[in-house]
Design a protein around this motif. Structure first.
Motif, PDB file in Angstrom:
ATOM      1  N   ALA A  77       0.820  -1.209   0.000  1.00 27.45           N
ATOM      2  CA  ALA A  77       0.000   0.000   0.000  1.00 27.45           C
ATOM      3  C   ALA A  77       0.852   1.257   0.000  1.00 27.45           C
ATOM      4  O   ALA A  77       0.330   2.362  -0.206  1.00 27.45           O
ATOM      5  CB  ALA A  77      -0.930   0.011   1.214  1.00 27.45           C
ATOM      6  N   LEU A  78       2.158   1.124   0.223  1.00 24.56           N
ATOM      7  CA  LEU A  78       3.066   2.268   0.219  1.00 24.56           C
ATOM      8  C   LEU A  78       3.677   2.531  -1.153  1.00 24.56           C
ATOM      9  O   LEU A  78       3.961   3.682  -1.493  1.00 24.56           O
ATOM     10  CB  LEU A  78       4.200   2.042   1.227  1.00 24.56           C
ATOM     11  N   GLY A  79       3.930   1.482  -1.923  1.00 24.48           N
ATOM     12  CA  GLY A  79       4.714   1.622  -3.146  1.00 24.48           C
ATOM     13  C   GLY A  79       3.925   2.058  -4.364  1.00 24.48           C
ATOM     14  O   GLY A  79       4.214   3.107  -4.961  1.00 24.48           O
ATOM     15  N   ALA A  80       2.948   1.272  -4.763  1.00 24.50           N
ATOM     16  CA  ALA A  80       2.200   1.566  -5.986  1.00 24.50           C
ATOM     17  C   ALA A  80       1.482   2.911  -5.931  1.00 24.50           C
ATOM     18  O   ALA A  80       1.513   3.662  -6.923  1.00 24.50           O
ATOM     19  CB  ALA A  80       1.216   0.432  -6.275  1.00 24.50           C
ATOM     20  N   PRO A  81       0.819   3.266  -4.826  1.00 26.98           N
ATOM     21  CA  PRO A  81       0.154   4.580  -4.788  1.00 26.98           C
ATOM     22  C   PRO A  81       1.118   5.751  -4.944  1.00 26.98           C
ATOM     23  O   PRO A  81       0.812   6.718  -5.644  1.00 26.98           O
ATOM     24  CB  PRO A  81      -0.525   4.591  -3.412  1.00 26.98           C
ATOM     25  N   VAL A  82       2.302   5.662  -4.317  1.00 26.76           N
ATOM     26  CA  VAL A  82       3.296   6.725  -4.474  1.00 26.76           C
ATOM     27  C   VAL A  82       3.759   6.805  -5.919  1.00 26.76           C
ATOM     28  O   VAL A  82       3.903   7.892  -6.491  1.00 26.76           O
ATOM     29  CB  VAL A  82       4.491   6.494  -3.531  1.00 26.76           C
ATOM     30  N   GLU A  98      -1.641  16.052  -2.785  1.00 30.13           N
ATOM     31  CA  GLU A  98      -2.610  15.444  -1.865  1.00 30.13           C
ATOM     32  C   GLU A  98      -3.987  15.271  -2.502  1.00 30.13           C
ATOM     33  O   GLU A  98      -4.801  14.469  -2.025  1.00 30.13           O
ATOM     34  CB  GLU A  98      -2.734  16.271  -0.592  1.00 30.13           C
ATOM     35  N   ALA A  99      -4.251  16.016  -3.587  1.00 24.67           N
ATOM     36  CA  ALA A  99      -5.571  15.964  -4.205  1.00 24.67           C
ATOM     37  C   ALA A  99      -5.703  14.848  -5.233  1.00 24.67           C
ATOM     38  O   ALA A  99      -6.814  14.473  -5.598  1.00 24.67           O
ATOM     39  CB  ALA A  99      -5.890  17.303  -4.873  1.00 24.67           C
ATOM     40  N   VAL A 100      -4.569  14.290  -5.684  1.00 27.06           N
ATOM     41  CA  VAL A 100      -4.629  13.277  -6.742  1.00 27.06           C
ATOM     42  C   VAL A 100      -5.354  12.030  -6.267  1.00 27.06           C
ATOM     43  O   VAL A 100      -6.318  11.565  -6.894  1.00 27.06           O
ATOM     44  CB  VAL A 100      -3.208  12.925  -7.244  1.00 27.06           C
ATOM     45  N   LEU A 101      -4.892  11.446  -5.134  1.00 24.97           N
ATOM     46  CA  LEU A 101      -5.518  10.226  -4.628  1.00 24.97           C
ATOM     47  C   LEU A 101      -6.858  10.488  -3.957  1.00 24.97           C
ATOM     48  O   LEU A 101      -7.575   9.550  -3.608  1.00 24.97           O
ATOM     49  CB  LEU A 101      -4.573   9.512  -3.656  1.00 24.97           C
ATOM     50  N   ALA A 106     -10.194  13.393 -11.181  1.00 21.91           N
ATOM     51  CA  ALA A 106     -10.723  12.201 -11.841  1.00 21.91           C
ATOM     52  C   ALA A 106     -11.203  12.503 -13.255  1.00 21.91           C
ATOM     53  O   ALA A 106     -11.057  11.667 -14.160  1.00 21.91           O
ATOM     54  CB  ALA A 106     -11.854  11.600 -11.017  1.00 21.91           C
ATOM     55  N   GLY A 107     -11.762  13.662 -13.456  1.00 20.87           N
ATOM     56  CA  GLY A 107     -12.246  14.009 -14.789  1.00 20.87           C
ATOM     57  C   GLY A 107     -11.129  14.069 -15.817  1.00 20.87           C
ATOM     58  O   GLY A 107     -11.292  13.631 -16.962  1.00 20.87           O
ATOM     59  N   THR A 108      -9.982  14.557 -15.395  1.00 18.92           N
ATOM     60  CA  THR A 108      -8.830  14.637 -16.284  1.00 18.92           C
ATOM     61  C   THR A 108      -8.207  13.270 -16.522  1.00 18.92           C
ATOM     62  O   THR A 108      -7.699  12.981 -17.611  1.00 18.92           O
ATOM     63  CB  THR A 108      -7.767  15.590 -15.697  1.00 18.92           C
ATOM     64  N   LEU A 109      -8.254  12.418 -15.505  1.00 22.13           N
ATOM     65  CA  LEU A 109      -7.551  11.130 -15.542  1.00 22.13           C
ATOM     66  C   LEU A 109      -8.411   9.961 -16.004  1.00 22.13           C
ATOM     67  O   LEU A 109      -7.930   8.836 -16.085  1.00 22.13           O
ATOM     68  CB  LEU A 109      -6.991  10.812 -14.149  1.00 22.13           C
ATOM     69  N   LYS A 110      -9.673  10.200 -16.335  1.00 20.40           N
ATOM     70  CA  LYS A 110     -10.602   9.095 -16.592  1.00 20.40           C
ATOM     71  C   LYS A 110     -10.202   8.208 -17.770  1.00 20.40           C
ATOM     72  O   LYS A 110     -10.592   7.037 -17.830  1.00 20.40           O
ATOM     73  CB  LYS A 110     -12.018   9.632 -16.796  1.00 20.40           C
ATOM     74  N   ASP A 132      -9.183   5.352  -6.721  1.00 25.27           N
ATOM     75  CA  ASP A 132      -9.383   6.593  -5.973  1.00 25.27           C
ATOM     76  C   ASP A 132      -8.944   7.818  -6.761  1.00 25.27           C
ATOM     77  O   ASP A 132      -9.505   8.900  -6.603  1.00 25.27           O
ATOM     78  CB  ASP A 132      -8.637   6.527  -4.643  1.00 25.27           C
ATOM     79  N   ALA A 133      -7.933   7.652  -7.626  1.00 22.39           N
ATOM     80  CA  ALA A 133      -7.479   8.777  -8.445  1.00 22.39           C
ATOM     81  C   ALA A 133      -8.422   9.030  -9.620  1.00 22.39           C
ATOM     82  O   ALA A 133      -8.468  10.139 -10.154  1.00 22.39           O
ATOM     83  CB  ALA A 133      -6.070   8.520  -8.962  1.00 22.39           C
ATOM     84  N   GLY A 134      -9.152   7.983 -10.021  1.00 18.95           N
ATOM     85  CA  GLY A 134     -10.109   8.134 -11.111  1.00 18.95           C
ATOM     86  C   GLY A 134      -9.609   7.653 -12.459  1.00 18.95           C
ATOM     87  O   GLY A 134     -10.221   7.945 -13.490  1.00 18.95           O
ATOM     88  N   CYS A 135      -8.490   6.898 -12.487  1.00 22.27           N
ATOM     89  CA  CYS A 135      -7.999   6.377 -13.763  1.00 22.27           C
ATOM     90  C   CYS A 135      -8.303   4.883 -13.883  1.00 22.27           C
ATOM     91  O   CYS A 135      -8.819   4.262 -12.952  1.00 22.27           O
ATOM     92  CB  CYS A 135      -6.512   6.652 -13.923  1.00 22.27           C
TER      93      CYS A 135
END
Length: 419
Positions: A77-82, A98-101, A106-110, A132-135
């Motif tokens: 849970a530390l590696g992939a999210p970073v 802090e806003a990415v996750l 999400a609209g930009t990353l969909k 959680d990021a929306g991709c």
């Protein structure tokens, strides 16, 4: 099997490595992750095992319990999210980290798709972060990954691709799919031309070391542990923790011992060859998270001069260690540690049963050994088959143990009981 690394050196942390991974970047990763809902607030427990230490004849034994890291039940849970977060920031440098996750972009990353091969935990962490990021997220699984782990990854919203080969074949397939569809590989192993994201994954693992330094109460400037046992795999976890502790303590660093399955001995073979090498076995181990056939070249750059010993263990040794931690013998707290999570204890038990091996590893009555339990029961059915009881039963006994002791003021590595 134990092999002393003839290249291990007691020197300050090299600037050439600091430019790749550093305490500063690990602390930045820790700050960013602290805002993610997918991770626990606060450090994971450092549990002292004084009873087992006394039985084994060493001064202190502690386990960093990463099963408490997040609902994923693993240090991954530390590696992939970073890594996902830093990759998004490379593409969109104006985004607030802090806003990415938190899903604010999400609209930009969909329409952005990430892909990775996995033995289970890395893929689940990436899938959760992508959700959680929306991709979008695609995960490639090899034949040995359990159906339990597949379902857990799919529940996080990932599309699953199954192949018939082993982990290394799944890595190749992920790379092929990414090239064919324009997707981004987010892998914890490096290869030629692909190092930025694996570095970010390893940097995330440095959070564990950051917490350990805070939890320790050793003498100022000195490491509180004489020995640190680290799981092998491709080398990412070991590199992330070694990097931080080496930079922190310099030439006074603790002795690092890397443990991996005998049939997936790529780091052991790398030490013998003096360069990244492949495993000599079948790469089919119950320690699914460590069943890797090729060492990560980037991770090896950190391990080649810092790890003092490389060793291999059998699946039976790992199962024995799982049962030992679950039992909570000698009055110690029961701990749920998965097949890969218990590898460090398995290595310690193997060494301490053989006086010559213990001596070669510098283990004696004054030794203070640190283990990282990298996962809990991430595959509950497999865990129950190995230990003989379900994880819930062990956790129930753990809760009763904690309720029976006065935990006030217990912290750090000199604690007489678990924290």
């Amino acid at each position: 099997m134990l092999s002393a690394n003839k290249h291990a050196a007691r020197v300050p942390y090299p600037e050439s490595l600091r430019s790749i991974m550093s305490i500063r970047c690990a602390e930045q990763s820790r700050q960013w992750l602290s805002q993610w809902r997918g991770i626990a607030h606060g450090a994971t427990p450092l549990r002292a095992l004084p009873g087992l230490a006394a039985r084994l004849g060493i001064a202190w034994l502690g386990v960093k319990d990463e099963s408490q890291r997040s609902p994923l039940g693993s240090f991954k849970a530390l590696g992939a999210p970073v890594a996902l977060l830093r990759q998004v920031l490379r593409l969109h440098p104006g985004f607030e980290p802090e806003a990415v996750l938190a899903g604010r972009y999400a609209g930009t990353l969909k329409d952005y798709t990430v892909i990775s091969a996995t033995d289970g935990n890395h893929g689940r962490a990436l899938a959760a972060a992508a959700r959680d990021a929306g991709c979008r997220c695609v995960i490639v699984l090899h034949a040995q990954v359990s159906v339990e782990r597949e379902r857990a990854i799919a529940d996080c919203g990932a599309r699953i691709v199954r192949i018939a080969g082993n982990y290394d074949a799944s890595v190749a397939e992920a790379a092929r799919l990414a090239a064919a569809h324009g997707w981004q590989v987010v892998s914890d192993t490096s290869y030629e031309g692909y190092e930025d994201i694996p570095r970010d994954v390893m940097q995330g693992y440095g959070v564990i070391a950051s917490e350990l330094v805070e939890q320790a109460d050793g003498a100022a400037g000195d490491p509180p542990y004489t020995h640190v046992f680290l799981q092998g795999g491709v080398g990412g976890l070991a590199a992330g923790i070694v990097s931080y502790l080496w930079e922190k303590y310099g030439a006074r660093r603790p002795r690092f011992i890397v443990v991996e399955p005998v049939q997936a001995d790529c780091l052991y073979q790398s030490a013998l060859a003096g360069r990244p090498a492949g495993a000599t076995g079948t790469v089919d181990s119950i320690m699914a998270g460590l069943a890797c056939g090729e060492a990560s070249p980037l991770a090896w750059r950190f391990l080649q001069d810092s790890v003092d010993d490389f060793m291999t263990i059998t699946d039976d040794a790992a199962i024995e260690a799982m049962r030992t931690l679950a039992a909570g013998d000698c009055g110690d707290v029961p701990i749920v540690s998965g097949e890969s999570g218990a590898a460090g204890l398995a290595g310690l038990l193997v060494l301490l049963r053989d006086r010559a091996l213990a001596g070669a590893a510098g283990l004696n009555a004054a030794s203070r050994a640190l283990l990282i339990s990298t996962e809990g029961a991430t595959a509950p059915l497999v865990y129950e088959q190995c230990v003989g009881v379900p994880a819930a039963s062990v956790l129930s006994r753990q809760q009763k143990w904690r309720a029976s002791v006065d935990t006030a003021g217990i912290s750090g590595c000199r604690a007489k009981t678990a924290c």
